[in-house]
Scaffold this active site. Sequence first.
Site, PDB file in Angstrom:
ATOM      1  N   ASP A  10      -6.361   1.523   0.892  1.00 38.64           N
ATOM      2  CA  ASP A  10      -6.147   0.995   1.013  1.00 38.64           C
ATOM      3  C   ASP A  10      -4.676  -0.484   0.742  1.00 38.64           C
ATOM      4  O   ASP A  10      -3.959  -0.419  -0.421  1.00 38.64           O
ATOM      5  CB  ASP A  10      -5.337   1.050   2.742  1.00 38.64           C
ATOM      6  CG  ASP A  10      -5.613   1.856   3.624  1.00 38.64           C
ATOM      7  OD1 ASP A  10      -4.842   2.829   3.141  1.00 38.64           O
ATOM      8  OD2 ASP A  10      -5.394   1.898   5.131  1.00 38.64           O
ATOM      9  N   ASP A  24       0.378   3.873  -3.323  1.00 39.82           N
ATOM     10  CA  ASP A  24       0.646   5.318  -2.967  1.00 39.82           C
ATOM     11  C   ASP A  24       1.299   5.853  -3.697  1.00 39.82           C
ATOM     12  O   ASP A  24       0.590   7.191  -4.036  1.00 39.82           O
ATOM     13  CB  ASP A  24       0.633   5.878  -1.521  1.00 39.82           C
ATOM     14  CG  ASP A  24      -0.066   7.129  -0.845  1.00 39.82           C
ATOM     15  OD1 ASP A  24      -0.933   7.573  -1.021  1.00 39.82           O
ATOM     16  OD2 ASP A  24       0.938   7.417  -0.575  1.00 39.82           O
ATOM     17  N   GLU A  39      -4.921   0.594  -3.411  1.00 37.53           N
ATOM     18  CA  GLU A  39      -3.273   1.487  -3.491  1.00 37.53           C
ATOM     19  C   GLU A  39      -2.112  -0.269  -3.686  1.00 37.53           C
ATOM     20  O   GLU A  39      -1.011   0.015  -4.095  1.00 37.53           O
ATOM     21  CB  GLU A  39      -2.874   2.225  -2.825  1.00 37.53           C
ATOM     22  CG  GLU A  39      -3.503   3.416  -2.883  1.00 37.53           C
ATOM     23  CD  GLU A  39      -2.939   4.193  -1.750  1.00 37.53           C
ATOM     24  OE1 GLU A  39      -2.922   5.751  -2.284  1.00 37.53           O
ATOM     25  OE2 GLU A  39      -2.557   4.058  -0.553  1.00 37.53           O
ATOM     26  N   GLU A  43       0.676  -1.250  -0.348  1.00 38.42           N
ATOM     27  CA  GLU A  43      -0.220  -0.056  -0.045  1.00 38.42           C
ATOM     28  C   GLU A  43       0.867   1.049  -0.033  1.00 38.42           C
ATOM     29  O   GLU A  43       0.834   2.215  -0.629  1.00 38.42           O
ATOM     30  CB  GLU A  43      -1.178   0.135   1.052  1.00 38.42           C
ATOM     31  CG  GLU A  43      -1.746   0.931   1.622  1.00 38.42           C
ATOM     32  CD  GLU A  43      -1.068   2.192   2.275  1.00 38.42           C
ATOM     33  OE1 GLU A  43      -1.482   3.229   2.345  1.00 38.42           O
ATOM     34  OE2 GLU A  43      -0.799   1.605   3.552  1.00 38.42           O
TER      35      GLU A  43
END
Length: 224
Positions: free
Chosen positions: A112, A43, A115, A39
């Site tokens: 989350d 991101d 990502e 994650e």
Amino acid sequence: MNEEAGLLGRWGYVFRAPDLLVQALTHRSFGAHNNERLEFLGDAVVNLVMADALYARFPELSEGELTRLRARLVRTETLAAVAREIGLGGFLRLGGGELKSGGFDRDSILADALEAVVGALYQDGGYERARDILQDLFAARLSGIEVHAKVKDAKTALQEFLQARGLDRPRYELVGVTGHDHDQHFKVACLVAGLSQPTQGEGATRRHAEQEAARRALKRLERP
């Protein structure tokens, strides 16, 4: 593999390392080998892809305007909506408590996980493949984004989040500045009550770095 067929079948993508996708779909409540590291990586990839797409689509906009548009695209609510569109919640591996409380449809968990899947794609197939899939997922939002619509910036959203809970305002500290006067790069830390560690942001201006640090702090605070 069922996860690939369900999530990525429309793009015909098959993981060379299927365990990466399994990890991306594993919430920390399920076990130690979870998606938090992926994650973190995803991101960064999502932010880069959205920044790249906006930069190309809107050559007339300033850095500040592009930053506001990107914040709208990468906020938790938007990422969770995209995750729902591809049915991501049905593939998540959650602990018993999260399953009972409806974690498979919680915005923060879905965002989350999306990502993390992007991070897994990047690790497995490289940046271009992850970019192509992301651009397809966000195509409608990119083409329909309202350039002049008002949207709260990350610093404002973070301050309102804290005030609503009776917490102190965040503090921003300059960590470092590199580069020459005409081409500087700023690093800023955001210190927030409720977070054991400060978040950091970087950018070509101090304000940009503060916004990025605030966005990361708000994202961590929104987690259950």
